[in-house]
Design an enzyme around this catalytic site. Sequence first.
Site, PDB file in Angstrom:
ATOM      1  CG  ASP A 320      -2.216   0.810   0.952  1.00  0.00           C
ATOM      2  OD1 ASP A 320      -2.193   1.670   0.048  1.00  0.00           O
ATOM      3  OD2 ASP A 320      -3.219   0.617   1.668  1.00  0.00           O
ATOM      4  CD  GLU A 516      -6.098   5.905   2.647  1.00  0.00           C
ATOM      5  OE1 GLU A 516      -5.512   5.029   3.273  1.00  0.00           O
ATOM      6  OE2 GLU A 516      -5.827   6.202   1.480  1.00  0.00           O
TER       7      GLU A 516
HETATM    8  C1  BGC Z   1      -5.123   3.023   0.367  1.00  0.00           C
HETATM    9  C2  BGC Z   1      -5.415   2.004  -0.707  1.00  0.00           C
HETATM   10  C3  BGC Z   1      -5.269   2.624  -2.057  1.00  0.00           C
HETATM   11  C4  BGC Z   1      -3.912   3.274  -2.199  1.00  0.00           C
HETATM   12  C5  BGC Z   1      -3.696   3.957  -3.512  1.00  0.00           C
HETATM   13  C6  BGC Z   1      -3.837   3.752   0.121  1.00  0.00           C
HETATM   14  O1  BGC Z   1      -3.623   4.794   1.023  1.00  0.00           O
HETATM   15  O2  BGC Z   1      -5.079   2.378   1.624  1.00  0.00           O
HETATM   16  O3  BGC Z   1      -6.698   1.475  -0.531  1.00  0.00           O
HETATM   17  O4  BGC Z   1      -5.443   1.646  -3.045  1.00  0.00           O
HETATM   18  O5  BGC Z   1      -3.755   4.238  -1.182  1.00  0.00           O
HETATM   19  O6  BGC Z   1      -4.413   5.127  -3.624  1.00  0.00           O
HETATM   20  C1  BGC Z   2      -2.994   9.801  -2.472  1.00  0.00           C
HETATM   21  C2  BGC Z   2      -3.876   8.657  -2.105  1.00  0.00           C
HETATM   22  C3  BGC Z   2      -3.199   7.863  -1.041  1.00  0.00           C
HETATM   23  C4  BGC Z   2      -2.855   8.749   0.126  1.00  0.00           C
HETATM   24  C5  BGC Z   2      -2.142   7.985   1.190  1.00  0.00           C
HETATM   25  C6  BGC Z   2      -2.744  10.654  -1.261  1.00  0.00           C
HETATM   26  O1  BGC Z   2      -1.959  11.762  -1.575  1.00  0.00           O
HETATM   27  O2  BGC Z   2      -3.514  10.551  -3.513  1.00  0.00           O
HETATM   28  O3  BGC Z   2      -4.176   7.855  -3.193  1.00  0.00           O
HETATM   29  O4  BGC Z   2      -3.976   6.800  -0.650  1.00  0.00           O
HETATM   30  O5  BGC Z   2      -2.140   9.879  -0.256  1.00  0.00           O
HETATM   31  O6  BGC Z   2      -1.702   8.768   2.246  1.00  0.00           O
END
Ligand code: BGC
Ligand code: BGC
Length: 651
Positions: A320, A516
């Site tokens: 991830d 998230e």
């Molecule tokens: C998330 C994933 C996601 C990835 C790419 C991560 O922070 O936990 O679910 O696929 O970012 O955006």
């Molecule tokens: C990205 C997301 C990723 C996240 C994780 C963002 O800047 O665009 O896809 O999941 O950072 O911290």
Amino acid sequence: MTFRKTKLLPLLLLAGCAVAPMTPAAALDGSNWPTLQQPYAPDAAMEARIARIVAGMTLAQKIGQMTQPDVRYITADEVAQYYIGSVLNGGGAWPDMNKHANVAEWAALSDRYHDAAMRTDMAVQIPLIWGTDAVHGHNNVSGATLFPHNIGLGAAHDPELIERIGRATARQVRATGITWVFAPTLAVGENRRWGRTYESYSSDSRLVAEYSEALVRGLQGDLTGDGDVVATAKHFMGDGGTFNGQDQGETRSTRAQMITRHGAGYYTAIEAGVQTVMASYSSWNDVAAGHDYGKIHGSRELLTDVLKARLGFDGLVVSDWNAIEQVSGCTKAQCPQAVNAGIDMIMVPEDWKAFIQNTIADVEAGRIPMSRIDDAVTRILRVKMRSGLFDRAPSESRYNGRADAVVATDLAREAVRKSVVLLKNDDGALPLARGQKVLVVGDSADSLSNQTGGWSLTWQGTENVNGDFATGSTLLEALKTQLGADNVVYSRDAVGVDVTQFAKVVVVLGETPYAEYHGDVRFPAPIQYSHRRPNDLALLHAVSGKGVPVVSVLYSGRPAYANDLINLSDAFVAAFLPGTEGEGLADVLLGGRYDFTGRLSFAWPGSACSTGEHAGDVVQFARGFGLSYARPSTTGNLPLPTTPGACDPVD
Ligand code: BGC
Ligand code: BGC
């Protein structure tokens, strides 16, 4: 219509079940991980071809294959120069950082990356695979129809619908030249504090397992069609079970719980042929057995011994976003532990150059054996070959560059109708009748942003206005269409409006978007809507008790304590995060052709510290609950226990 892969059929028949495959999890007693059979039989000719390619690659070329930067941080020329195997567009990354980039511009960017990967100085050119989070439709793309988030789809209890959504999503993604989707999320959400609750289909692992198979089948088709994409089962594993619902936290499950509960979706995904698995940021601590597995990204036991060896997964494991840095001793740009544990492709969005350099050094110093690198590259090439990337460019698809291919209005509208749950409908407050004057209040009523939630155009779903979506309709627009514009009056805050002039009031309540981490309601804060959105409570007070039936519609990424809001409403609809098609919601509010069929896929709490289905949690509406016009019932006043300033620990 079904899209069942013929390769799967013999397996189903073997299992003695021609209609739906048996969920292995249901048959498990938790004593051991199941042994599974993935449907793509090892192909000797393909394996020999892969072995020849790998044998001809330099170390730098191999590490390049294993590296996945974000499109914001890498040019096409760098893809060629560093032999990059994959790119992703993280949430809120668009071509030229233009949020309104059109489908043709997305496809053109894909071509540039693809062409670059095919003009390296390698002996054999290896096509690039681009991955994207199309988690409720192709959600980073303006103009794309967005489906309800998974929590709503769970309420639909309709795997066949999920498969069709997978098909439609795959087409949307192929329209932009992309061939890999980071979905389905197979989390079994246990604690409503978790900000990713809406990405979970259900707290019931059986439903997660059924949907897992359906979405994988829908997305992947037979893997080589021009409307097929590679799917990802994520986040392996236990992401939905973290202590206190903390994102990226620690899951304190026993091994048996992990096997029967959090693993359930993976077994069906693998048996449906899922080609990639994303590791979870979370960690696993089997406290009862005194066995701390630590961060999943560093766990050889889970990634290699369980997932690859025991479960028989022969595709690739991707890490991830920057997750390797959470493994002890690692940084964003170096983590031999994760590679040795079994991560094959590393999502290093920004620091990829340093990562390549450091990983080459790790191999040269013997910290990572070459056999591990070769295995990782073999798995990456296997996925690329199986999915047809060696045979034709991503752009060789009838959908490529086509704006109409990202639109799936009717399907999304159907999904919305099926995913909303009627929690209360006293004295026939619903349906709304055509020809009656209706007052609509609340800023969520005219907000595609609140209607779509996180992972919508941007990462957190924030900073969006209606025009950014370039498709769809808000509930307000849909009500005007279906009731007649003259019959609908809109007031954001109900100030100065004489409610008694109307036959009904529709109050649209809603969380503002989150994704998230940012979306967590951190322990010990109480988990009550009106605490977090006091304006919505004020709005209800302004319109209720005036002798006019009040219909509330709630947009939310989680069930949370809302008895105060429900008591001020005659009818109450949990709409979750329905996506761009407000018409589907209006369809059921007006009744007639459509009844409410959605049933909760998570228990709904009856007190401000009840976070799930733990012992001691007060449940107001059980999982499976949902009213309909056909089965009317009176809810009356719900109890209003006092909300403490802080909650006591659970578990
Ligand atoms: C998330 C994933 C996601 C990835 C790419 C991560 O922070 O936990 O679910 O696929 O970012 O955006
Ligand atoms: C990205 C997301 C990723 C996240 C994780 C963002 O800047 O665009 O896809 O999941 O950072 O911290």
